[in-house]
Scaffold this active site. Structure first.
Site, PDB file in Angstrom:
ATOM      1  N   GLU A 282       0.818  -1.210   0.000  1.00 29.04           N
ATOM      2  CA  GLU A 282       0.000   0.000   0.000  1.00 29.04           C
ATOM      3  C   GLU A 282       0.853   1.261   0.000  1.00 29.04           C
ATOM      4  OE1 GLU A 282      -4.385   0.333   1.743  1.00 29.04           O
ATOM      5  OE2 GLU A 282      -2.874   0.540   3.306  1.00 29.04           O
ATOM      6  N   HIS A 308       9.198 -27.136  -0.741  1.00 36.88           N
ATOM      7  CA  HIS A 308       8.593 -28.222  -1.504  1.00 36.88           C
ATOM      8  C   HIS A 308       7.473 -27.724  -2.409  1.00 36.88           C
ATOM      9  CE1 HIS A 308      10.714 -31.398   0.782  1.00 36.88           C
ATOM     10  NE2 HIS A 308      10.667 -30.504   1.750  1.00 36.88           N
ATOM     11  N   LYS A 423     -13.912   1.687  -2.628  1.00 34.19           N
ATOM     12  CA  LYS A 423     -14.836   1.945  -1.522  1.00 34.19           C
ATOM     13  C   LYS A 423     -16.113   2.619  -2.019  1.00 34.19           C
ATOM     14  CE  LYS A 423     -11.091   2.456   1.854  1.00 34.19           C
ATOM     15  NZ  LYS A 423     -10.389   3.369   2.785  1.00 34.19           N
TER      16      LYS A 423
END
Length: 440
Positions: A282, A308, A423
């Site tokens: 951010e 792995h 938003k």
């Protein structure tokens, strides 16, 4: 204050002297020094400011008040539930999960999402024994408001209106925000959020209060943070650890190594990565004044598990990554020994007589070496004692490195303008849904 650092920074595998032409040089680092002059001036202002800044929080945060409040909470409740998202929860959770007591008198749980299948578990909470701590800097965070407003009726049903308010505590800054107004209307106590961005607020009441409730030595955290903040005030780019490693990471990014892989070799250090991802992403994902896009993508690989799954990619995939290992060398002396009983079996023979910790640290050393032999840049941050002091040092180092890289990129690390669009759209899409109906 201790002058002995408990955070070892081994950055040798970022440089050409150790990994060949894949590394950067001290000469390149020094060439960037003048570009950090504005930051040098800013650091002095941040450090000496009467107002809270992320860099002076280790000196400004009122530990006495935080401890007194934490003791009161721990004495009254057996559990604390934290509602927050992003910087309102990640820092506190990092401290609690990394340093907190395994069996604290007051357990601390963090709810940082609005997944309905998780939120429904709040219906089974014993609210008579629980404090709800709600954190939102703006006071208008949709997710946090929804968490609180859907949980409030449950609390009121079990406790009654007055007691539900007494079992709730808000941390917010914006007096015009919805959370502040709810606090006033419901007679809920409000603690002031400092004027510091959420992702840089871990060393304030935002992170320290839940940490103290969870059994963390917050004085030790702050002592380590103060020590590192002093080291990061050094003007010399070759002596300032944040300047030096921040500049090196910036130079590697210019070579298209724009993926920052953080690989903790310790299960509970994964919470450091969770906090760091927001800080790095951010703060650095921005457009500069000339319209150029910047950013380094943080991702996690977990040692030894991801040897792995991801190590093959790190070794032979695109050379677009820089790996930071975080570990505790003390693991070498921990864990049970593999018995000698079956040492005649070839696959067991190398393990026989060694502790699990010796295997763990040998795998880290092997991973570092194989990366370095292929010219793949990596560094190791070792918490010499995995304690509060060392973690405090690490927090300030990573915050300052973030600011250094942002300065060299020519961007502001403290804003996040692009997320506002999401938003706004969220609220628009909500308004399109009928109040009684399904989201399809």
């Amino acid at each position: 204050m201790s002058n002995i650092s408990r955070l070892s920074i081994d950055n040798s595998n970022l440089f050409d002297t150790d990994i060949g032409e894949g590394g950067v040089s001290n000469k390149e680092i020094e060439a960037l020094s003048d570009r950090l002059d504005p930051l040098r001036k800013q650091i002095k202002e941040w450090t000496n400011s009467d107002h809270p800044t992320f860099l002076n929080l280790p000196h400004k945060s009122n530990l006495k008040a935080i401890k007194e409040r934490g003791q009161k909470i721990a004495g009254q409740f057996s559990r604390t539930i934290v509602f927050g998202i992003g910087g309102s929860s990640l820092g506190g959770e990092m401290l609690v999960r990394t340093l907190g007591d395994s069996h604290p008198k007051n357990s601390v749980s963090f709810y940082d999402n609005v997944d309905p299948s998780t939120m429904i578990t709040l219906e089974n909470v014993d609210w008579h024994e629980t404090l709800l701590l709600v954190i939102s800097k703006s006071g208008n965070t949709a997710e946090v408001l929804s968490q609180f407003l859907t949980t409030l009726p449950i609390m009121e049903h079990e406790l009654g209106y007055e007691q539900a308010s007494k079992h709730t505590l808000f941390i917010t800054e914006n007096r015009e925000g919805a959370l502040y107004k709810l606090g006033e209307e419901l007679n809920i106590e409000i603690i002031e959020h400092p004027p510091v961005g959420g992702r840089f607020s871990v060393l304030s009441v935002v992170g320290l209060l839940p940490a103290y409730i969870g059994g963390v030595d917050i004085a030790g955290v702050m002592e380590g943070a103060r020590a590192m903040s002093e080291r990061c005030a050094e003007d010399d780019i070759l002596k300032n650890p944040a300047f030096y490693d921040g500049a090196a990471q910036y130079l590697h990014a210019r070579r298209n190594r724009t993926i920052s892989v953080v690989m903790p070799y310790a299960d509970n250090l994964r919470f450091v990565v969770n906090w760091f991802r927001q800080l790095w992403a951010e703060s650095l994902g921005k457009i500069d004044a000339d319209g150029n896009h910047h950013g380094l993508t943080p991702t996690e690989a977990h040692g030894v598990t991801d040897q792995h799954s991801q190590l093959q990619l790190l070794l032979e995939g695109p050379d677009d990554k820089l790996v930071t290992f975080i570990t505790d060398p003390g693991f070498r002396f921990q864990g049970r020994r593999v018995p000698l009983r079956f040492r005649e079996i070839p696959a067991i023979s190398p393990l026989a007589g060694h502790t699990i910790g010796e295997l763990f640290m040998s795998e880290l050393k092997a991973t570092r070496t194989t990366l370095s032999r292929r010219g793949r840049p990596n560094r190791t941050l070792a918490l010499l004692e995995r304690d509060a002091y060392a973690l405090g040092e690490l927090i300030i180092l990573l915050e300052m490195e973030t600011v250094v890289v942002a300065t060299l990129m020519g961007i502001d690390p403290f804003d996040q303008p692009a997320v506002e669009e999401s938003k706004i759209l969220t609220r628009e899409y909500l308004s399109e849904i009928q109040l009684i109906g399904d989201l399809i």
